[in-house]
Design a protein around this motif. Structure first.
Motif, PDB file in Angstrom:
ATOM      1  N   GLU A   1       0.823  -1.209   0.000  1.00 20.41           N
ATOM      2  CA  GLU A   1       0.000   0.000   0.000  1.00 20.41           C
ATOM      3  C   GLU A   1       0.860   1.263   0.000  1.00 20.41           C
ATOM      4  O   GLU A   1       0.552   2.228  -0.695  1.00 20.41           O
ATOM      5  CB  GLU A   1      -0.932   0.007   1.208  1.00 20.41           C
ATOM      6  N   GLN A   2       1.946   1.241   0.764  1.00 24.95           N
ATOM      7  CA  GLN A   2       2.837   2.403   0.797  1.00 24.95           C
ATOM      8  C   GLN A   2       3.505   2.601  -0.555  1.00 24.95           C
ATOM      9  O   GLN A   2       3.592   3.722  -1.049  1.00 24.95           O
ATOM     10  CB  GLN A   2       3.899   2.223   1.883  1.00 24.95           C
TER      11      GLN A   2
ATOM     12  N   TRP B   1       1.670   6.440  -6.991  1.00 26.22           N
ATOM     13  CA  TRP B   1       0.579   7.344  -7.369  1.00 26.22           C
ATOM     14  C   TRP B   1       1.040   8.795  -7.270  1.00 26.22           C
ATOM     15  O   TRP B   1       0.775   9.607  -8.158  1.00 26.22           O
ATOM     16  CB  TRP B   1      -0.624   7.079  -6.467  1.00 26.22           C
ATOM     17  N   HIS B   2       1.743   9.111  -6.195  1.00 23.46           N
ATOM     18  CA  HIS B   2       2.243  10.474  -6.002  1.00 23.46           C
ATOM     19  C   HIS B   2       3.254  10.825  -7.093  1.00 23.46           C
ATOM     20  O   HIS B   2       3.207  11.921  -7.664  1.00 23.46           O
ATOM     21  CB  HIS B   2       2.869  10.593  -4.612  1.00 23.46           C
TER      22      HIS B   2
ATOM     23  N   SER C   1       1.031   4.013  -2.963  1.00 23.72           N
ATOM     24  CA  SER C   1       0.812   5.433  -2.678  1.00 23.72           C
ATOM     25  C   SER C   1       1.957   6.281  -3.224  1.00 23.72           C
ATOM     26  O   SER C   1       1.727   7.341  -3.828  1.00 23.72           O
ATOM     27  CB  SER C   1       0.670   5.638  -1.177  1.00 23.72           C
TER      28      SER C   1
END
Length: 75
Positions: free
Chosen positions: A40-41, A47-48, A44
């Motif tokens: 998940e990290q 995505w960033h 993320s």
């Protein structure tokens, strides 16, 4: 009495054991399907990064549109 034990063993082997095995692997599949905290990290962060790259590409396109108006036709 041995006939009763034999009948229970057959019922276990035919009904209980297959259902037990199926539920075991369904549970394993569901656990494997979920994302871990590290996944998940990483997602993320990706995505960033993708959003930052998209902003940079838009800025570069604006600069190219201002300095070389026909650049899109050449590409």
């Amino acid at each position: 009495m041995p006939d009763g034990v034999f009948a229970v063993a057959i019922i276990f082997m035919v009904i209980v054991a297959p259902v037990w095995i199926i539920f075991h692997y369904v549970t394993r599949w569901r656990i494997a399907k979920t994302l871990s905290a590290d996944d998940e990290q990483m997602l993320s962060e990706l995505w960033h990064s993708a959003n930052k790259m998209e902003d940079r590409i838009r800025q570069l396109e604006k600069i190219l549109d201002a300095e070389a108006p026909g650049w899109r036709a050449k590409a």
